[in-house]
Motif scaffolding. Structure first.
Motif, PDB file in Angstrom:
ATOM      1  N   ILE A   1     -18.682 -30.223 -40.288  1.00  0.00           N
ATOM      2  CA  ILE A   1     -17.098 -29.778 -38.567  1.00  0.00           C
ATOM      3  C   ILE A   1     -16.840 -28.244 -38.377  1.00  0.00           C
ATOM      4  O   ILE A   1     -17.638 -27.881 -37.295  1.00  0.00           O
ATOM      5  CB  ILE A   1     -16.031 -30.877 -38.840  1.00  0.00           C
ATOM      6  CG1 ILE A   1     -16.018 -30.548 -36.951  1.00  0.00           C
ATOM      7  CG2 ILE A   1     -14.937 -29.916 -39.419  1.00  0.00           C
ATOM      8  CD1 ILE A   1     -16.003 -31.226 -36.287  1.00  0.00           C
ATOM      9  N   ASN A   2     -17.052 -27.615 -39.541  1.00  0.00           N
ATOM     10  CA  ASN A   2     -16.949 -26.122 -38.883  1.00  0.00           C
ATOM     11  C   ASN A   2     -18.135 -25.541 -39.095  1.00  0.00           C
ATOM     12  O   ASN A   2     -18.653 -25.214 -38.458  1.00  0.00           O
ATOM     13  CB  ASN A   2     -16.529 -25.563 -40.727  1.00  0.00           C
ATOM     14  CG  ASN A   2     -14.749 -25.955 -41.162  1.00  0.00           C
ATOM     15  OD1 ASN A   2     -14.658 -26.918 -40.508  1.00  0.00           O
ATOM     16  ND2 ASN A   2     -13.909 -25.019 -41.443  1.00  0.00           N
ATOM     17  N   ALA A   3     -19.278 -26.034 -39.528  1.00  0.00           N
ATOM     18  CA  ALA A   3     -21.013 -25.655 -39.454  1.00  0.00           C
ATOM     19  C   ALA A   3     -21.012 -26.039 -37.895  1.00  0.00           C
ATOM     20  O   ALA A   3     -21.272 -25.152 -37.685  1.00  0.00           O
ATOM     21  CB  ALA A   3     -21.640 -26.243 -40.631  1.00  0.00           C
ATOM     22  N   VAL A   4     -20.635 -27.344 -37.945  1.00  0.00           N
ATOM     23  CA  VAL A   4     -21.461 -27.456 -36.348  1.00  0.00           C
ATOM     24  C   VAL A   4     -20.386 -26.408 -34.932  1.00  0.00           C
ATOM     25  O   VAL A   4     -21.093 -26.207 -34.650  1.00  0.00           O
ATOM     26  CB  VAL A   4     -20.996 -28.802 -36.166  1.00  0.00           C
ATOM     27  CG1 VAL A   4     -21.281 -29.917 -34.638  1.00  0.00           C
ATOM     28  CG2 VAL A   4     -22.044 -29.760 -36.761  1.00  0.00           C
ATOM     29  N   SER A   5     -18.788 -26.855 -35.542  1.00  0.00           N
ATOM     30  CA  SER A   5     -18.664 -25.813 -34.676  1.00  0.00           C
ATOM     31  C   SER A   5     -18.930 -24.481 -34.663  1.00  0.00           C
ATOM     32  O   SER A   5     -18.751 -23.574 -33.401  1.00  0.00           O
ATOM     33  CB  SER A   5     -16.903 -25.937 -35.161  1.00  0.00           C
ATOM     34  OG  SER A   5     -16.268 -27.446 -35.264  1.00  0.00           O
TER      35      SER A   5
ATOM     36  N   GLU B   1     -14.564  -9.385 -39.058  1.00  0.00           N
ATOM     37  CA  GLU B   1     -14.317 -10.696 -38.486  1.00  0.00           C
ATOM     38  C   GLU B   1     -13.928  -9.549 -36.821  1.00  0.00           C
ATOM     39  O   GLU B   1     -13.634  -9.857 -36.038  1.00  0.00           O
ATOM     40  CB  GLU B   1     -12.331 -10.429 -39.506  1.00  0.00           C
ATOM     41  CG  GLU B   1     -12.232 -10.912 -38.637  1.00  0.00           C
ATOM     42  CD  GLU B   1     -10.288 -11.302 -39.659  1.00  0.00           C
ATOM     43  OE1 GLU B   1      -9.924 -12.110 -38.627  1.00  0.00           O
ATOM     44  OE2 GLU B   1     -10.192 -10.894 -40.566  1.00  0.00           O
ATOM     45  N   ASP B   2     -13.697  -7.702 -36.924  1.00  0.00           N
ATOM     46  CA  ASP B   2     -13.634  -7.223 -35.691  1.00  0.00           C
ATOM     47  C   ASP B   2     -14.823  -7.835 -34.879  1.00  0.00           C
ATOM     48  O   ASP B   2     -14.734  -7.884 -33.386  1.00  0.00           O
ATOM     49  CB  ASP B   2     -13.012  -6.251 -35.897  1.00  0.00           C
ATOM     50  CG  ASP B   2     -11.885  -5.392 -36.885  1.00  0.00           C
ATOM     51  OD1 ASP B   2     -10.979  -6.605 -36.468  1.00  0.00           O
ATOM     52  OD2 ASP B   2     -11.309  -4.388 -36.772  1.00  0.00           O
TER      53      ASP B   2
ATOM     54  N   VAL C   1     -10.331 -20.713 -32.350  1.00  0.00           N
ATOM     55  CA  VAL C   1     -11.334 -21.608 -32.937  1.00  0.00           C
ATOM     56  C   VAL C   1     -12.042 -20.116 -34.549  1.00  0.00           C
ATOM     57  O   VAL C   1     -12.469 -20.762 -35.232  1.00  0.00           O
ATOM     58  CB  VAL C   1     -12.495 -21.139 -31.821  1.00  0.00           C
ATOM     59  CG1 VAL C   1     -12.194 -19.823 -31.528  1.00  0.00           C
ATOM     60  CG2 VAL C   1     -14.211 -22.202 -32.234  1.00  0.00           C
ATOM     61  N   LEU C   2     -11.300 -19.322 -34.794  1.00  0.00           N
ATOM     62  CA  LEU C   2     -11.683 -18.420 -35.569  1.00  0.00           C
ATOM     63  C   LEU C   2     -11.674 -18.840 -37.004  1.00  0.00           C
ATOM     64  O   LEU C   2     -11.769 -18.751 -37.704  1.00  0.00           O
ATOM     65  CB  LEU C   2     -10.897 -16.950 -35.712  1.00  0.00           C
ATOM     66  CG  LEU C   2     -11.803 -16.336 -34.571  1.00  0.00           C
ATOM     67  CD1 LEU C   2      -9.952 -14.576 -34.393  1.00  0.00           C
ATOM     68  CD2 LEU C   2     -12.806 -15.743 -34.716  1.00  0.00           C
ATOM     69  N   GLU C   3     -10.308 -19.843 -36.844  1.00  0.00           N
ATOM     70  CA  GLU C   3      -9.845 -20.820 -37.930  1.00  0.00           C
ATOM     71  C   GLU C   3     -11.623 -21.693 -39.128  1.00  0.00           C
ATOM     72  O   GLU C   3     -11.725 -22.103 -39.898  1.00  0.00           O
ATOM     73  CB  GLU C   3      -9.249 -21.619 -38.018  1.00  0.00           C
ATOM     74  CG  GLU C   3      -7.132 -20.535 -37.879  1.00  0.00           C
ATOM     75  CD  GLU C   3      -6.107 -21.449 -37.789  1.00  0.00           C
ATOM     76  OE1 GLU C   3      -6.463 -22.982 -37.552  1.00  0.00           O
ATOM     77  OE2 GLU C   3      -5.077 -21.053 -37.777  1.00  0.00           O
ATOM     78  N   LEU C   4     -11.393 -22.246 -37.567  1.00  0.00           N
ATOM     79  CA  LEU C   4     -13.243 -23.053 -38.308  1.00  0.00           C
ATOM     80  C   LEU C   4     -14.285 -22.973 -38.722  1.00  0.00           C
ATOM     81  O   LEU C   4     -15.154 -22.773 -39.150  1.00  0.00           O
ATOM     82  CB  LEU C   4     -13.598 -23.217 -36.884  1.00  0.00           C
ATOM     83  CG  LEU C   4     -12.195 -24.971 -36.218  1.00  0.00           C
ATOM     84  CD1 LEU C   4     -13.136 -25.552 -34.383  1.00  0.00           C
ATOM     85  CD2 LEU C   4     -12.066 -25.877 -36.631  1.00  0.00           C
ATOM     86  N   ILE C   5     -14.294 -20.912 -37.909  1.00  0.00           N
ATOM     87  CA  ILE C   5     -15.626 -20.158 -38.485  1.00  0.00           C
ATOM     88  C   ILE C   5     -15.323 -18.668 -39.183  1.00  0.00           C
ATOM     89  O   ILE C   5     -16.009 -17.674 -38.755  1.00  0.00           O
ATOM     90  CB  ILE C   5     -16.663 -20.253 -36.663  1.00  0.00           C
ATOM     91  CG1 ILE C   5     -15.590 -18.736 -36.317  1.00  0.00           C
ATOM     92  CG2 ILE C   5     -17.107 -20.762 -35.892  1.00  0.00           C
ATOM     93  CD1 ILE C   5     -16.243 -18.178 -34.827  1.00  0.00           C
ATOM     94  N   ASP C   6     -14.224 -18.965 -39.763  1.00  0.00           N
ATOM     95  CA  ASP C   6     -13.996 -17.909 -40.591  1.00  0.00           C
ATOM     96  C   ASP C   6     -14.711 -17.739 -41.612  1.00  0.00           C
ATOM     97  O   ASP C   6     -15.133 -17.103 -42.822  1.00  0.00           O
ATOM     98  CB  ASP C   6     -12.480 -17.843 -41.164  1.00  0.00           C
ATOM     99  CG  ASP C   6     -11.721 -18.943 -42.102  1.00  0.00           C
ATOM    100  OD1 ASP C   6     -12.417 -19.703 -42.305  1.00  0.00           O
ATOM    101  OD2 ASP C   6     -11.109 -18.847 -42.997  1.00  0.00           O
ATOM    102  N   PHE C   7     -15.395 -18.889 -42.676  1.00  0.00           N
ATOM    103  CA  PHE C   7     -16.575 -18.345 -43.132  1.00  0.00           C
ATOM    104  C   PHE C   7     -17.614 -17.315 -42.574  1.00  0.00           C
ATOM    105  O   PHE C   7     -18.198 -16.765 -43.753  1.00  0.00           O
ATOM    106  CB  PHE C   7     -17.138 -19.731 -43.975  1.00  0.00           C
ATOM    107  CG  PHE C   7     -17.615 -20.232 -42.958  1.00  0.00           C
ATOM    108  CD1 PHE C   7     -19.098 -20.443 -42.566  1.00  0.00           C
ATOM    109  CD2 PHE C   7     -17.046 -21.426 -41.802  1.00  0.00           C
ATOM    110  CE1 PHE C   7     -20.117 -20.824 -41.991  1.00  0.00           C
ATOM    111  CE2 PHE C   7     -17.694 -22.571 -40.575  1.00  0.00           C
ATOM    112  CZ  PHE C   7     -20.008 -21.952 -40.839  1.00  0.00           C
TER     113      PHE C   7
ATOM    114  N   LYS D   1     -13.838 -19.340 -49.876  1.00  0.00           N
ATOM    115  CA  LYS D   1     -14.536 -20.022 -48.825  1.00  0.00           C
ATOM    116  C   LYS D   1     -13.592 -20.367 -48.127  1.00  0.00           C
ATOM    117  O   LYS D   1     -12.621 -21.269 -48.661  1.00  0.00           O
ATOM    118  CB  LYS D   1     -14.745 -21.366 -49.909  1.00  0.00           C
ATOM    119  CG  LYS D   1     -15.475 -22.523 -49.331  1.00  0.00           C
ATOM    120  CD  LYS D   1     -15.715 -23.529 -51.031  1.00  0.00           C
ATOM    121  CE  LYS D   1     -16.185 -25.458 -50.706  1.00  0.00           C
ATOM    122  NZ  LYS D   1     -16.365 -25.709 -51.326  1.00  0.00           N
ATOM    123  N   ALA D   2     -14.258 -21.060 -46.539  1.00  0.00           N
ATOM    124  CA  ALA D   2     -13.687 -21.733 -45.522  1.00  0.00           C
ATOM    125  C   ALA D   2     -12.382 -23.014 -45.633  1.00  0.00           C
ATOM    126  O   ALA D   2     -10.785 -23.115 -46.049  1.00  0.00           O
ATOM    127  CB  ALA D   2     -14.103 -21.440 -44.190  1.00  0.00           C
TER     128      ALA D   2
END
Length: 186
Positions: free
Chosen positions: A28-32, A150-151, A166-172, A179-180
């Motif tokens: 789900i994180n990859a899809v997000s 990140e910035d 949304v950053l929590e989902l894609i922080d990897f 690892k996210a």
């Protein structure tokens, strides 16, 4: 100045700015990440950030596509032999409910029994679909991605419809991020 040396130098700078990493994350994180990144307008971004975003979209597309196909296929496979019959019955009941609300019809015992039958059928299908999607979401996938500062990613998200959550989902995708999925409850 030799063009070959310039290209080698540019490549070295690019590799230092955006590291290529293989990591396992929840699907789900990859899809997000794919859905977020493909909506970013790269026109105003520095070239290395735009390229990193494009490469990540390219790398994540296969995962997102197979995820959507799996959900579509499961919806089809969950339909029972009587799915068409249930669909017609549901339409019939909805029309009767509208007529009843307008004072043109009174629900019968059979209508009530049919409502229960239709509700049970669709609840069962939805329950199975929800369970399947949850399993699919939590499945770990290996993702090759280019890290982004990140910035830079936050700046890229400005002007999209996404909120900071949304950053929590894609922080990897961030540089120097472990690892996210370590941050999520398993």
């Amino acid at each position: 100045v030799n063009n070959n040396n310039i290209n080698i130098f540019a490549s070295q700078i690019s590799n230092k700015i955006n590291n290529k990493i293989m990591i396992k994350v929840k699907q789900i994180n990859a899809v997000s990440a794919y859905n977020v990144l493909k909506q970013i307008k790269t026109k105003e971004l520095p070239a290395e950030v735009a390229i990193a975003i494009w490469k990540n979209v390219k790398n994540l597309k296969g995962i997102a596509t197979s995820y959507e196909e799996a959900i579509k296929d499961s919806k089809e496979s969950l339909k029972g032999d009587n799915d068409e019959e249930m669909g017609k019955l549901l339409e019939e009941l909805q029309k009767k409910e509208t007529d009843e609300a307008a004072g043109k019809y009174t629900f019968t015992r059979t209508d009530t029994e049919n409502r229960i039958k239709v509700t049970e059928y669709y609840s069962n299908v939805q329950s199975k679909l929800t369970k399947f999607i949850k399993e699919l979401d939590n499945k770990e996938v290996e993702v090759e991605h280019i890290t982004i500062k990140e910035d830079d990613l936050i700046k890229a998200l400005i002007g999209t419809d996404f909120n900071i959550g949304v950053l929590e989902l894609i922080d990897f995708l961030f540089e120097d991020t472990t690892k996210a999925d370590n941050k999520e409850n398993k």
